[in-house]
Design a protein around this motif. Structure first.
Motif, PDB file in Angstrom:
ATOM      1  N   VAL A 102       0.897  -1.155  -0.051  1.00 40.22           N
ATOM      2  CA  VAL A 102      -0.032  -0.101  -0.074  1.00 40.22           C
ATOM      3  C   VAL A 102       1.008   1.069   0.099  1.00 40.22           C
ATOM      4  O   VAL A 102       1.933   1.339   0.428  1.00 40.22           O
ATOM      5  N   SER A 103       0.208   2.315  -0.235  1.00 39.06           N
ATOM      6  CA  SER A 103       1.108   3.745  -0.220  1.00 39.06           C
ATOM      7  C   SER A 103       1.160   4.086   1.129  1.00 39.06           C
ATOM      8  O   SER A 103       0.619   3.893   2.085  1.00 39.06           O
ATOM      9  N   ALA A 104       1.974   5.277   1.266  1.00 38.47           N
ATOM     10  CA  ALA A 104       2.260   5.856   2.545  1.00 38.47           C
ATOM     11  C   ALA A 104       0.844   6.459   3.033  1.00 38.47           C
ATOM     12  O   ALA A 104       0.440   6.617   4.178  1.00 38.47           O
ATOM     13  N   GLY A 105       0.060   6.927   2.094  1.00 42.82           N
ATOM     14  CA  GLY A 105      -1.329   7.407   2.386  1.00 42.82           C
ATOM     15  C   GLY A 105      -1.943   6.557   3.315  1.00 42.82           C
ATOM     16  O   GLY A 105      -2.882   7.177   4.152  1.00 42.82           O
ATOM     17  N   SER A 106      -2.001   5.284   2.953  1.00 42.54           N
ATOM     18  CA  SER A 106      -2.686   4.539   3.628  1.00 42.54           C
ATOM     19  C   SER A 106      -2.398   4.177   5.263  1.00 42.54           C
ATOM     20  O   SER A 106      -3.362   4.314   6.034  1.00 42.54           O
TER      21      SER A 106
ATOM     22  N   ASN B  74     -12.861  20.453  11.251  1.00 38.43           N
ATOM     23  CA  ASN B  74     -11.538  19.854  11.916  1.00 38.43           C
ATOM     24  C   ASN B  74     -10.787  19.676  11.008  1.00 38.43           C
ATOM     25  O   ASN B  74     -10.752  18.947   9.886  1.00 38.43           O
ATOM     26  N   MET B  75      -9.339  19.897  11.057  1.00 40.39           N
ATOM     27  CA  MET B  75      -8.418  19.931  10.068  1.00 40.39           C
ATOM     28  C   MET B  75      -7.246  19.432  10.547  1.00 40.39           C
ATOM     29  O   MET B  75      -6.573  19.805  11.597  1.00 40.39           O
ATOM     30  N   SER B  76      -6.713  18.159   9.813  1.00 36.05           N
ATOM     31  CA  SER B  76      -5.372  17.514  10.509  1.00 36.05           C
ATOM     32  C   SER B  76      -4.519  17.341   9.489  1.00 36.05           C
ATOM     33  O   SER B  76      -4.630  17.021   8.226  1.00 36.05           O
ATOM     34  N   CYS B  77      -3.053  17.969   9.662  1.00 37.51           N
ATOM     35  CA  CYS B  77      -2.116  18.167   8.389  1.00 37.51           C
ATOM     36  C   CYS B  77      -0.777  17.366   8.794  1.00 37.51           C
ATOM     37  O   CYS B  77      -0.501  17.227   9.942  1.00 37.51           O
ATOM     38  N   ILE B  78      -0.190  16.691   7.775  1.00 34.75           N
ATOM     39  CA  ILE B  78       1.018  16.192   7.733  1.00 34.75           C
ATOM     40  C   ILE B  78       1.823  16.935   7.011  1.00 34.75           C
ATOM     41  O   ILE B  78       1.448  16.842   5.651  1.00 34.75           O
ATOM     42  N   ARG B  79       2.841  17.611   7.375  1.00 35.12           N
ATOM     43  CA  ARG B  79       3.675  18.569   6.622  1.00 35.12           C
ATOM     44  C   ARG B  79       4.799  17.801   5.899  1.00 35.12           C
ATOM     45  O   ARG B  79       5.149  16.656   6.235  1.00 35.12           O
ATOM     46  N   THR B  80       5.353  18.604   5.046  1.00 37.23           N
ATOM     47  CA  THR B  80       6.264  17.716   4.239  1.00 37.23           C
ATOM     48  C   THR B  80       7.673  17.617   5.104  1.00 37.23           C
ATOM     49  O   THR B  80       8.236  16.626   4.900  1.00 37.23           O
ATOM     50  N   THR B  81       7.836  18.123   6.376  1.00 35.59           N
ATOM     51  CA  THR B  81       9.033  17.839   7.222  1.00 35.59           C
ATOM     52  C   THR B  81       8.434  16.586   8.174  1.00 35.59           C
ATOM     53  O   THR B  81       9.454  16.088   9.023  1.00 35.59           O
ATOM     54  N   GLY B  82       7.238  16.069   8.003  1.00 29.84           N
ATOM     55  CA  GLY B  82       6.759  15.089   8.760  1.00 29.84           C
ATOM     56  C   GLY B  82       5.922  15.520  10.132  1.00 29.84           C
ATOM     57  O   GLY B  82       5.678  14.659  10.942  1.00 29.84           O
ATOM     58  N   ARG B  83       6.344  16.693  10.510  1.00 32.90           N
ATOM     59  CA  ARG B  83       5.427  17.271  11.678  1.00 32.90           C
ATOM     60  C   ARG B  83       3.866  17.334  11.348  1.00 32.90           C
ATOM     61  O   ARG B  83       3.554  17.352  10.235  1.00 32.90           O
ATOM     62  N   THR B  84       3.046  17.263  12.479  1.00 31.89           N
ATOM     63  CA  THR B  84       1.840  17.023  12.457  1.00 31.89           C
ATOM     64  C   THR B  84       1.169  18.445  13.063  1.00 31.89           C
ATOM     65  O   THR B  84       1.895  19.100  13.672  1.00 31.89           O
ATOM     66  N   PHE B  85       0.055  18.836  12.487  1.00 34.85           N
ATOM     67  CA  PHE B  85      -0.904  19.998  12.907  1.00 34.85           C
ATOM     68  C   PHE B  85      -2.168  19.722  12.878  1.00 34.85           C
ATOM     69  O   PHE B  85      -2.809  19.100  12.001  1.00 34.85           O
ATOM     70  N   ASN B  86      -3.037  20.159  14.048  1.00 36.59           N
ATOM     71  CA  ASN B  86      -4.333  19.857  14.169  1.00 36.59           C
ATOM     72  C   ASN B  86      -5.168  21.139  14.952  1.00 36.59           C
ATOM     73  O   ASN B  86      -4.359  21.599  15.745  1.00 36.59           O
ATOM     74  N   PHE B  87      -6.244  21.340  14.044  1.00 34.80           N
ATOM     75  CA  PHE B  87      -7.010  22.329  14.617  1.00 34.80           C
ATOM     76  C   PHE B  87      -8.552  22.308  14.517  1.00 34.80           C
ATOM     77  O   PHE B  87      -8.674  21.939  13.448  1.00 34.80           O
TER      78      PHE B  87
ATOM     79  N   ILE C 126       1.773  25.118  -1.623  1.00 33.90           N
ATOM     80  CA  ILE C 126       1.093  24.420  -0.612  1.00 33.90           C
ATOM     81  C   ILE C 126       1.261  22.897  -0.944  1.00 33.90           C
ATOM     82  O   ILE C 126       0.851  22.382  -2.015  1.00 33.90           O
ATOM     83  N   LYS C 127       1.807  22.323  -0.090  1.00 32.80           N
ATOM     84  CA  LYS C 127       2.395  20.924   0.017  1.00 32.80           C
ATOM     85  C   LYS C 127       1.871  20.213   1.257  1.00 32.80           C
ATOM     86  O   LYS C 127       1.884  20.805   2.294  1.00 32.80           O
ATOM     87  N   GLY C 128       1.906  18.727   1.080  1.00 29.21           N
ATOM     88  CA  GLY C 128       1.648  17.891   2.247  1.00 29.21           C
ATOM     89  C   GLY C 128       0.287  17.218   2.224  1.00 29.21           C
ATOM     90  O   GLY C 128      -0.196  17.039   1.144  1.00 29.21           O
ATOM     91  N   GLN C 129      -0.102  16.837   3.320  1.00 29.97           N
ATOM     92  CA  GLN C 129      -1.285  16.009   3.467  1.00 29.97           C
ATOM     93  C   GLN C 129      -2.276  16.448   4.304  1.00 29.97           C
ATOM     94  O   GLN C 129      -1.678  16.816   5.471  1.00 29.97           O
ATOM     95  N   VAL C 130      -3.391  16.423   4.066  1.00 32.68           N
ATOM     96  CA  VAL C 130      -4.533  17.174   4.710  1.00 32.68           C
ATOM     97  C   VAL C 130      -5.747  16.427   4.902  1.00 32.68           C
ATOM     98  O   VAL C 130      -6.260  15.652   4.030  1.00 32.68           O
TER      99      VAL C 130
END
Length: 262
Positions: free
Chosen positions: A70-74, A230-243, A216-220
């Motif tokens: 599977v892909s990393a997205g899974s 609700n928005m959760s993000c995985i940035r290109t650096t691997g860090r996560t953010f949620n708000f 704008i890059k990354g996964q949301v």
């Protein structure tokens, strides 16, 4: 294998990796049982094999999806689902992201099996304790006690129905989550909802956005309840953010920029 740990609200959890089930023993309510999807169960099992140790993304992918590629997205989606199930979707204090390395389970949340066993038998033991006082009741009082017993049985039946309803209501959002992925340049947006109609509406709103693809890059991951988003993000650096935010108060494009910006 049985694993035991606590949620952030101190509820005890018993996880049976063989049957992909967790039992949440609430402090002031009936226990709740939930069946995990295979991928989420395998991820949780791997993290709990050695709490506190870092599991690389590659190792998790190989263990959780040993039957296919599977892909990393899974993996991102399964971590997102698992955190929501464990009430860890906002702070990520149980399943912890280790930037550029992988994930680890917070060892502070792990408890001994004896503690969970003691909690599971505490109430039955209290209920089985015989009364030391047995007053003599008159015929009238015995009739009143009979009415009280009938009302007690009725109340117990109502509570049982309510407990089942609560379990179903809590389980449905997890078991019936629908996801649609929208690709815009190097940005991947997953619209998450309880129904296909809900996801399609959110997908339509997102697809209509005009985004500067080069910045704008990354996964949301986005879910919506009324005007609350609700928005959760995985940035290109691997860090996560949620708000969370009110849709009418914030522009969705601006919040996407804020979510994935370094």
């Amino acid at each position: 294998m049985i694993y035991n740990f606590r949620l952030k609200n101190s509820d005890l959890v018993e996880f049976n990796s063989e049957h992909c089930k967790i039992i949440i023993r609430k402090q002031h309510a009936a226990p709740e049982e939930l069946t995990l999807a295979r991928a989420e169960s395998r991820i949780l099992e791997l993290l709990l094999m050695e709490p506190g140790a870092i599991c690389s993304r590659e190792a998790i992918l190989e263990f959780a999806w040993d039957d296919r590629v599977v892909s990393a997205g899974s993996l991102n989606q399964s971590i997102f689902m698992l955190r929501n199930i464990l009430g860890d979707g906002k702070d990520h204090e149980i399943v912890i992201t280790v930037p550029r390395r992988g994930y680890r389970f917070n060892s502070d949340q792990v408890v001994a099996h004896s503690e969970t066993a003691a909690a599971s038998v505490e109430e039955p033991l209290q209920a089985s304790m015989p009364s030391t006082i047995a007053p003599t009741a008159s015929p009238d009082s015995r009739q009143g006690m009979g009415m009280a017993a009938r009302f007690g049985y009725l109340a117990a039946a109502v509570l049982t129905v309510l407990s089942i309803w609560r379990l179903v209501a809590w389980y449905e959002p997890v078991s019936e989550l629908h996801v649609a992925v929208i690709k815009q340049g190097k940005l991947s947006i997953s619209a998450v909802g309880k129904s296909e109609q809900e996801v399609n509406k959110l997908k339509s709103d997102i697809s209509g956005l005009v985004l500067p693809e080069e910045s704008i890059k990354g996964q949301v991951f986005i879910s919506r309840k009324g005007s609350r988003v609700n928005m959760s993000c995985i940035r290109t650096t691997g860090r996560t953010f949620n708000f969370e935010f009110q849709l009418q108060d914030e522009q969705l494009v601006n919040m996407l920029k804020k979510c994935v910006s370094e």
